[in-house]
Write an enzyme that holds these catalytic residues in place. Structure first.
Site, PDB file in Angstrom:
ATOM      1  N   LYS A 139       0.838  -1.205   0.000  1.00 13.97           N
ATOM      2  CA  LYS A 139       0.000   0.000   0.000  1.00 13.97           C
ATOM      3  C   LYS A 139       0.877   1.261   0.000  1.00 13.97           C
ATOM      4  CE  LYS A 139      -1.598   1.573   4.099  1.00 13.97           C
ATOM      5  NZ  LYS A 139      -1.354   2.984   4.426  1.00 13.97           N
ATOM      6  N   ASN A 140       1.895   1.273   0.860  1.00 12.08           N
ATOM      7  CA  ASN A 140       2.699   2.492   1.005  1.00 12.08           C
ATOM      8  C   ASN A 140       3.608   2.761  -0.192  1.00 12.08           C
ATOM      9  OD1 ASN A 140       1.463   2.953   3.401  1.00 12.08           O
ATOM     10  ND2 ASN A 140       3.245   2.510   4.695  1.00 12.08           N
TER      11      ASN A 140
ATOM     12  N   CYS B 232      -3.420  13.258  13.821  1.00 12.16           N
ATOM     13  CA  CYS B 232      -3.998  11.931  13.645  1.00 12.16           C
ATOM     14  C   CYS B 232      -3.733  11.126  14.895  1.00 12.16           C
ATOM     15  CB  CYS B 232      -3.457  11.252  12.405  1.00 12.16           C
ATOM     16  SG  CYS B 232      -1.844  10.542  12.651  1.00 12.16           S
TER      17      CYS B 232
ATOM     18  N   ARG C 270       2.190  14.490  13.594  1.00 14.31           N
ATOM     19  CA  ARG C 270       2.544  14.250  12.182  1.00 14.31           C
ATOM     20  C   ARG C 270       2.432  15.497  11.293  1.00 14.31           C
ATOM     21  NH1 ARG C 270       0.233   8.447  10.273  1.00 14.31           N
ATOM     22  NH2 ARG C 270       2.005   8.461   8.914  1.00 14.31           N
ATOM     23  N   PRO C 271       3.326  16.448  11.489  1.00  9.51           N
ATOM     24  CA  PRO C 271       3.278  17.659  10.647  1.00  9.51           C
ATOM     25  C   PRO C 271       3.759  17.397   9.222  1.00  9.51           C
ATOM     26  CG  PRO C 271       5.179  17.720  12.121  1.00  9.51           C
ATOM     27  CD  PRO C 271       4.428  16.461  12.452  1.00  9.51           C
TER      28      PRO C 271
ATOM     29  N   LEU D 247       8.307  19.443   6.720  1.00 12.84           N
ATOM     30  CA  LEU D 247       9.475  19.077   5.906  1.00 12.84           C
ATOM     31  C   LEU D 247       9.129  19.067   4.413  1.00 12.84           C
ATOM     32  CD1 LEU D 247      10.877  16.126   8.063  1.00 12.84           C
ATOM     33  CD2 LEU D 247      11.539  18.534   8.126  1.00 12.84           C
TER      34      LEU D 247
ATOM     35  N   ASP E  65       5.820   0.541  11.739  1.00 13.78           N
ATOM     36  CA  ASP E  65       4.548  -0.070  11.329  1.00 13.78           C
ATOM     37  C   ASP E  65       4.425  -1.536  11.766  1.00 13.78           C
ATOM     38  OD1 ASP E  65       3.731   2.296  10.277  1.00 13.78           O
ATOM     39  OD2 ASP E  65       3.924   1.719   8.173  1.00 13.78           O
TER      40      ASP E  65
ATOM     41  N   ARG F 240      -8.165  -0.504   5.493  1.00 18.39           N
ATOM     42  CA  ARG F 240      -7.304   0.490   4.846  1.00 18.39           C
ATOM     43  C   ARG F 240      -5.970  -0.137   4.441  1.00 18.39           C
ATOM     44  NH1 ARG F 240      -5.733   5.045   8.271  1.00 18.39           N
ATOM     45  NH2 ARG F 240      -4.503   5.341   6.421  1.00 18.39           N
TER      46      ARG F 240
END
Ligand code: UD1
Length: 427
Positions: free
Chosen positions: A22-23, A124, A129-130, A133, A314, A406
């Site tokens: 998925k990623n 989230c 989680r900005p 960057l 993960d 998901r």
């Protein structure tokens, strides 16, 4: 909302096919925005996040065609994506809020159209989680960025220009966004302290097939010489190393013996190292990877999450479920995300003995877990509860299955085929 019911205690034995990652698939789909030609992606997993990305891309004017399933027995889907004309450069709140990875359209839209407006993903469940960057890097490539009304409004006059970007911390998403943007920037871009995750390399390899000039793929320094346009290509999505690791742990927690067909050992070396220390036997086979438990229980081990090639964040929740039933104590330290221990109270409700101290958790192995009604707040946390349920005595019901949908394709089918008593309750 669907739920998953598990009757624990069965030893897993059989073969589990590993899907495409998925990623990797999400940034690859976003890369279709970089060319007028058709990008054909195969081995795409059938997941909710992939549908969300497809919907987002179609809002930008990408024509999507699904050409059935690839051969090879892994059921991977094949998509043709054609962004002949980009009709809209706005990624709206509705879709972005459901999937953070929507931010990956920012770099490609800006590079091709000179402007983009993407809703800020916001916080989230696993920390703040900005996206600073991503934005700083794009500014270094010449973009002007403003944050207004919850949106990132980016534009560039006269096209992006190559630059030397030093990422102050390793970010998978920022590396991918900047890499895609740099392909169409004028001159040379160097991204230092780039993420080395296999999904980044998969994207880079696809971009090269599309005509991009990228050196240093797989290393922490990516050098890109910009080109004026990219062309179409055909690319197969890399195997999902997180799914591979998750099912390896499912096999281990049940004392099982499972073949992970299509799984790649070279993508999960740190996981293999940790599981081997815990007493799990992992060997390559012709089909993929065999995971076998030597004893009934694994041994407690310490591990720490790190950027690739370190142990992946993960898989942190899943290894914690496994270590909950280990012999002795273990320590798991999370260094990538703050607040990624949301699964701990739920695992404790199933009888686990876990104490969190700052970024570390001490897990004292218990004799056995017991089934319970559980619920999780994110994808990997949810699957850790499924693993715990496979080992627990009695019945476990995992609520909020949409998190699992998901990221895990046909989860209950894959586990049931190996002997797990697991069903989906549709509601
Ligand atoms: C990707 C993965 C996610 C995985 C994570 C880390 C996808 C779609 N998602 O997420 O499953 O858990 O990598 O391996 O590929 N950070 C900043 N500013 C930024 C960007 C990131 O401070 O602009 C921080 C994050 O808060 C985090 C760390 O950097 O602490 C790593 O995040 P990052 O690698 O960017 O994760 P994602 O790309 O969002």
């Amino acid at each position: 909302m669907d739920r998953i019911r598990i009757h624990g205690g069965n030893r897993l034995a059989g073969t589990i096919p590993v899907s495409g990652a998925k990623n990797a698939a999400l940034p690859l789909m976003a890369a279709s925005l970089l060319t007028q030609d058709t990008l054909q992606l195969s081995n795409l997993p059938h997941l909710a996040d992939i549908s969300t990305m497809a919907k987002l891309l179609s809002q930008h004017g990408v024509a999507l065609e699904m050409n059935g399933e690839a051969s090879g027995g892994h059921m991977g889907r094949v998509f043709s994506l054609s962004a002949e004309t980009i009709t809209n450069t706005v990624a709206s709140y509705d879709l972005v809020r459901t999937m953070r990875a929507s931010i990956l359209v920012l770099g490609p839209l800006l590079a091709r159209e000179g402007k983009a407006q993407v809703s800020l993903p916001g916080g989230c469940a696993i920390g703040t989680r900005p996206v600073d960057l991503h934005l700083q890097g794009l500014e270094q490539l010449g973009a002007e960025i403003e944050l207004e009304e919850g949106y990132i409004k980016a534009r560039v006059k006269g096209g992006l220009k190559g630059a030397h970007i030093v990422l102050p911390m390793v970010s998978v998403g920022a590396t991918e966004n900047l890499l895609m943007a740099a392909c169409l920037a004028e001159g040379e871009t160097v991204i230092s302290n780039a993420a080395r995750e296999p999904e980044v390399s998969d994207l880079a390899n696809c971009l090269v097939a599309m005509g991009a000039k990228i050196d240093g793929i797989g290393s922490d320094t990516l050098s890109v010489t910009g080109v004026t346009s990219l062309k179409g290509a055909a690319h197969e999505v890399v195997a999902d190393r997180i799914e591979t690791g998750t099912y390896a742990m499912a096999a281990a927690i049940t004392g099982g013996d499972v073949i992970l067909a299509g799984g790649r050992l070279d993508l999960i070396e740190s996981t293999v190292e940790t599981l081997t220390r815990a007493g799990v036997e992992i060997t390559p086979t012709e089909e993929g990877i065999r995971v076998r438990c030597k004893g009934e229980k694994v041994e407690g081990v310490d591990t720490m999450t790190e950027p690739f090639p370190g142990f992946p964040t993960d898989l942190q929740a899943q290894i914690m479920a496994l270590l909950s039933c280990a012999k002795g104590a273990s320590m798991v330290t999370e260094t990538i995300f703050e607040n990624r221990f949301m699964h701990v109270p739920e695992l404790c409700r199933m009888g686990a003995n876990i104490h969190v101290h700052g970024a570390s958790a001490i897990i004292r192995g218990v004799e056995g877990l017991t089934g319970a009604q559980v619920m999780a707040t994110d994808l990997r946390a949810s699957v850790s509860l499924v693993l715990a349920g496979l080992a627990a005595q009695g019945e476990t019901v995992v609520n909020r299955v949409y998190h699992l949908d998901r990221g895990y394709e046909r989860l209950e089918e894959k586990l049931a085929a190996c002997g797990a008593e697991i069903t989906r309750i549709r509601e």
